[in-house]
Design a protein around this motif. Structure first.
Motif, mmCIF file in Angstrom:
data_model
loop_
_atom_site.group_PDB
_atom_site.id
_atom_site.type_symbol
_atom_site.label_atom_id
_atom_site.label_comp_id
_atom_site.label_asym_id
_atom_site.label_seq_id
_atom_site.Cartn_x
_atom_site.Cartn_y
_atom_site.Cartn_z
ATOM 1 N N VAL A 71 0.833 -1.211 0.000
ATOM 2 C CA VAL A 71 0.000 0.000 0.000
ATOM 3 C C VAL A 71 0.873 1.269 0.000
ATOM 4 N N TYR A 72 1.807 1.347 0.938
ATOM 5 C CA TYR A 72 2.603 2.572 1.044
ATOM 6 C C TYR A 72 3.685 2.647 -0.020
ATOM 7 N N GLY A 73 3.970 1.513 -0.681
ATOM 8 C CA GLY A 73 4.918 1.544 -1.805
ATOM 9 C C GLY A 73 4.217 1.876 -3.106
ATOM 10 N N GLY A 74 2.914 1.968 -3.046
ATOM 11 C CA GLY A 74 2.159 2.350 -4.236
ATOM 12 C C GLY A 74 1.942 1.197 -5.201
ATOM 13 N N PHE A 75 2.052 -0.028 -4.757
ATOM 14 C CA PHE A 75 1.882 -1.169 -5.656
ATOM 15 C C PHE A 75 0.434 -1.638 -5.743
ATOM 16 N N THR A 76 -0.320 -1.384 -4.700
ATOM 17 C CA THR A 76 -1.718 -1.835 -4.666
ATOM 18 C C THR A 76 -2.501 -0.952 -3.698
#
Lengths: 220, 254
Positions: A136-141
């Motif tokens: 979530v915080y890595g922007g993957f999903t």
């Protein structure tokens, strides 16, 4: 005996929580990122990131790989502490006093490691949490996609399977290192060698038993 | 009294004890002496039940060890105190816990009674301000005192000491030797000390047995050593120039 069991719980279980939490959280995160990076086809839904993280962590990473790490941490501790007692004649002292040394030294470890599933439960939770945070915080999903993945095709027996493995691994972790420490011969150098041999054998037995249990419990 | 009859012990092809027969008397400090590899430690470990003799019997006041049941052996072991060469104190316990360990394991004494008994033996072996220290925090001499205190805390009938003053300075070694001797007489214990230290022999040797190549080559008291013509013991004892001079002086006096 009760005091000894509490001491072993502290030495073996409580003292392992920090490293287990650290490894589980970050490996869960890496599993999530790796899955996301490999999902290049736009037709494959993003919720598979959560699904893959859950399956990897619950089925294999938490019970098996944490146990192999614990073979290094707990196993070396058990072998070296019992081995040092052998070298410094402390085990002979117990025997001469009339104490059943094998029972006195090994039984509390076996009882303490009945709490090992608790450690693995924490590893499972933190592994999935790490996966969620990295995803979530890595922007993957998105968070809801990841949670949907966690819930997709959830089979409760997989948790049972993981904990059955965990209990068996706990017995392996308590007994093989104890055997190598108790029956070692020689001096300080041999204590180090016994710890290494104990780690190797504990890991090998865990891997083999993992294979056998998976074959027995998950195949029709 | 401990009686050893015709004890033999081999390890593979090597025969370490070759038919040893000896008695160790109560209230006396019985010393087993001999060169390294003479079988002293094997004999001591056979007395302790750590090794089982291939042939022969060991009896403790008439109780033949090999004929006792497992429970009787365990009960007999509670009558034994042992001081190991390296003290063998439990690293994870304090001095007080180490000494109280046999009482905690084998008696129904309350924690207060255990503490009281522990303090009594701590006073007896002159240990000062060490109750709450770990073995690694005290000196070698103090560790030996703790080991002796642990060995006598449960009022043993038999006390075994393996090289009790090894690694100690000569002055502390004599103090430890004398402590063992005093306790032996005071509590009428059958004490067996395994040593190759001639100072110990001269200080506390009420009865001495000398082993050579697994055979009992000589036995007598510390006084007999200076009079004997037994070549094996003379050769062992007078390997030191100091003792050669003492023997010469004693012979002159006579």
């Amino acid at each position: 005996m009760r005091g000894l069991i509490f001491k072993e719980i502290d030495d073996l279980v409580i003292d392992s929580l920090g490293i287990v939490a650290f490894i589980s959280f970050f490996v869960g995160g890496v599993v999530s990122i790796q899955t996301a990076l490999n999902l290049t086809n736009p037709l494959i839904p993003k919720y598979l990131i959560g699904f893959a993280t859950r399956q990897s962590v619950i089925l294999e990473f938490a019970p098996t790989f944490i146990s192999i790490i614990m073979a290094g941490k707990m196993g070396s501790f058990i072998t070296s502490s019992i081995g040092t007692m052998r070298v410094t004649e402390q085990i002979d002292a117990l025997e001469v006093m009339g104490v059943n040394s094998l029972n006195y030294l090994v039984f509390p470890k076996i009882i303490a490691l009945l709490l090992y599933p608790f450690v693995i439960g924490i590893a499972m939770f933190l592994g999935v949490l790490g996966g969620w945070m990295a995803g979530v915080y890595g922007g993957f999903t998105a968070s809801n996609e990841f949670i949907q993945g966690i819930q997709t095709e959830f089979i409760p027996f997989h948790i049972t399977y993981a904990f059955i493995k965990t209990v068996v691994f706990a017995m392996i972790l308590a007994t093989i290192p104890s055997f190598h420490g108790y029956y070692m011969k020689g001096g300080a150098l041999e204590v180090g060698k016994a710890s290494t041999v104990s780690f190797v054998w504990t890991s090998v037995v865990i891997i083999l038993v993992n294979y056998i249990l998976t074959q027995l419990l998950l195949t029709n | 009294m401990i009686e050893v009859k015709n004890v033999e012990k081999s390890f593979g092809e090597s025969k370490v004890l070759k038919g040893i027969s000896a008695t160790f008397d109560a209230g006396k400090t019985n010393l087993i002496i001999g060169q390294s590899g003479s079988g002293k430690t094997v004999l001591l470990k056979s007395l302790l039940g750590i090794f089982t003799p291939d042939v022969g019997t060991i009896s403790f006041d008439g109780r033949i060890y090999s004929e006792l049941s497992a429970d009787e052996k365990r009960a007999l072991r509670t009558e034994i105190g042992m001081v190991f060469q390296g003290s063998a104190l439990f690293d994870s316990m304090t001095v007080e816990e180490n000494i109280g360990f046999p009482l905690k394991m084998f008696t129904t004494k309350s924690p207060e009674e255990i503490r009281e008994r522990v303090n009594t033996v701590i006073d007896r072996v002159n240990l000062v301000n060490a109750n709450h220290k770990k073995p690694s925090e005290i000196s070698g001499g103090m560790q030996k005192r703790v080991a002796i205190a642990r060995a006598i805390v449960n009022n043993p009938r038999y006390l075994f000491c393996d090289e009790p003053n090894s690694g100690l300075d000569p002055k502390t070694a004599i103090v430890i030797d004398n402590l063992i001797h005093e306790i032996t007489v005071e509590y009428n214990i059958t004490t067996v000390v395994n040593t190759h230290d001639m100072n110990s022999v001269m200080e506390i040797g009420d009865k001495i047995i000398f082993l050579k190549n697994g055979i009992l080559a000589w036995e007598g008291s510390k006084k007999d050593i200076f009079k004997t013509d037994n070549e094996a013991i003379v050769d062992f004892v007078y390997s030191s120039n100091l003792f050669k001079k003492i023997r010469k002086a004693q012979n002159k006096e006579e």
